[in-house]
Design a protein around this motif. Structure first.
Motif, mmCIF file in Angstrom:
data_model
loop_
_atom_site.group_PDB
_atom_site.id
_atom_site.type_symbol
_atom_site.label_atom_id
_atom_site.label_comp_id
_atom_site.label_asym_id
_atom_site.label_seq_id
_atom_site.Cartn_x
_atom_site.Cartn_y
_atom_site.Cartn_z
ATOM 1 N N SER A 158 13.477 -21.099 -21.602
ATOM 2 C CA SER A 158 12.320 -21.177 -20.609
ATOM 3 C C SER A 158 12.433 -20.223 -19.743
ATOM 4 N N ASP A 174 10.770 -21.849 -14.184
ATOM 5 C CA ASP A 174 11.243 -22.992 -13.682
ATOM 6 C C ASP A 174 11.126 -24.110 -14.800
ATOM 7 N N VAL A 217 12.284 -28.632 -15.957
ATOM 8 C CA VAL A 217 13.155 -29.921 -15.810
ATOM 9 C C VAL A 217 13.738 -30.275 -17.152
ATOM 10 N N CYS A 218 14.778 -30.815 -16.817
ATOM 11 C CA CYS A 218 15.701 -31.403 -17.989
ATOM 12 C C CYS A 218 15.473 -32.894 -18.276
ATOM 13 N N HIS A 256 21.807 -24.886 -13.609
ATOM 14 C CA HIS A 256 20.931 -23.514 -13.844
ATOM 15 C C HIS A 256 20.180 -23.256 -12.575
ATOM 16 N N ARG A 298 17.249 -22.250 -12.152
ATOM 17 C CA ARG A 298 15.789 -22.573 -12.432
ATOM 18 C C ARG A 298 15.616 -23.839 -12.771
ATOM 19 N N CYS A 299 16.665 -24.867 -12.740
ATOM 20 C CA CYS A 299 16.368 -26.305 -13.128
ATOM 21 C C CYS A 299 16.118 -26.943 -11.727
ATOM 22 N N LYS A 300 14.985 -27.469 -11.968
ATOM 23 C CA LYS A 300 14.235 -28.460 -10.604
ATOM 24 C C LYS A 300 14.738 -29.972 -10.529
ATOM 25 N N GLY A 301 15.658 -30.172 -11.461
ATOM 26 C CA GLY A 301 15.933 -31.497 -11.613
ATOM 27 C C GLY A 301 16.082 -32.055 -13.071
ATOM 28 N N TYR A 302 16.559 -33.162 -13.358
ATOM 29 C CA TYR A 302 16.543 -33.819 -14.418
ATOM 30 C C TYR A 302 16.096 -35.263 -14.486
ATOM 31 N N SER A 303 15.807 -35.884 -15.628
ATOM 32 C CA SER A 303 15.403 -37.107 -15.912
ATOM 33 C C SER A 303 16.080 -37.861 -16.962
ATOM 34 N N LEU A 353 15.957 -37.482 -11.342
ATOM 35 C CA LEU A 353 14.449 -37.580 -10.940
ATOM 36 C C LEU A 353 13.841 -38.942 -11.222
#
Length: 299
Positions: A40, A43, A45-46, A62, A64-69, A120
């Motif tokens: 990627s 930005d 999301v993982c 990271h 640029r990671c805006k969060g994970y679910s 998230l």
């Protein structure tokens, strides 16, 4: 899946090495960063089944990671956060490791928890999954038969043994497992019709470490010389097979039981016959979520 790019994640955990060889540790860290950057450019999301792996922790951290679910995967998804962290205890860094992580890797390597509370959303297939999770999204079960790899063979299956990796991962000794497994084979001998085939599905880990499962499948063949023993490939879905409603699954402990029984298949577990040989394993079995015990009939 059509329209979705897939990339193999060939990045083994190196936690045991990063403190012994900092040069190798930095190479490993740069390799992971490059892998993520190539996936990627912006930005992102993982989506993880859990957060215990080294890659999950580094990807979530990271910039640029805006969060994970979280995504439902396996029996762990039916534990509470506290419950699963009791079953899979956190990997807590010692003070030396913590100091080295800060000095050598700017603190990138931290304590690992199988499940944390900073997700998230948690995506589930039923209300029973992710108990106590505040941000749960329940999705509809979807197992389309179209495009199911190996369907021509799998649709003929009636009795399927689903293997697991308790011996390979040293949860149960080989002798204790075989004593319980032979009880299963005795039960199947009473239920098999003349000429009926027996189908085998290995656990994913058994494609990496094949030794014991190879011997186990040969043991089944010797036990039933008058019956053909067929092995499914790793791409055949047990859940899709269960949609026929005329399949019997025989397993130890597996999340296949939850989905197969929900879809109308019969599921039998030989876990208690193994537990009769291993009190430690019986203790583990009693700690499993009630949804597993409700999904099987114990042999």
């Amino acid at each position: 899946v059509s329209g979705i790019n897939t990339v193999p994640l060939d990045l083994p955990d190196e936690y045991s090495l990063i403190y012994k060889n900092p040069l190798r540790g930095w190479r490993h860290l740069r390799r992971i960063r490059k892998f993520i950057d190539n996936l990627s450019a912006g930005d992102f999301v993982c989506y993880f089944p859990h957060t215990y792996s080294e890659f999950a922790n580094l990807a979530a951290a990271h910039p640029r990671c805006k969060g994970y679910s979280l995504m439902e995967e396996g029996l762990w998804s039916y534990f509470s956060v506290e419950g699963v962290n009791e079953v899979v205890p956190p990997a807590i860094l010692g003070w030396k490791q913590r100091l080295l992580s800060q000095a050598l890797y700017m603190g990138r390597f931290k304590d690992r928890y199988f499940c944390r509370n900073d997700y998230l959303y948690a995506y589930a297939t039923s209300d029973q999954a992710f108990p106590g999770f505040a941000r749960k999204v329940v999705l509809e079960d979807r197992f389309p038969m179209a495009g199911n790899a190996g369907c021509e063979q799998s649709c003929l299956a009636r009795k399927v043994i689903v293997l697991d990796s308790v011996v390979e991962t040293r949860v149960v000794g080989e002798a204790d497992f075989l004593a319980g497994f032979d009880r299963l084979l005795d039960t199947m001998a009473e239920r098999l019709r003349g000429g009926e085939a027996i189908y085998i599905k290995r656990h994913p880990y058994q494609y990496v470490k094949r030794g014991f499962s190879d011997r186990l499948i040969e043991h089944i063949r010797q036990k039933f010389p008058a019956h053909e023993v067929r092995e499914f490939g790793g791409d055949v879905s047990m859940e899709q097979m269960a949609l026929s409603g005329d399949v019997e699954f025989y397993l130890n402990v597996s999340s296949v039981s939850i989905y197969a029984s929900r879809l109308g298949a019969k599921v039998y577990s030989y876990a208690r016959t193994i537990g009769a040989q291993s009190p430690e394993f019986m203790g583990r079995l009693e700690r499993l979520p009630q949804v597993f015990r409700d999904s099987v009939e114990f042999i």
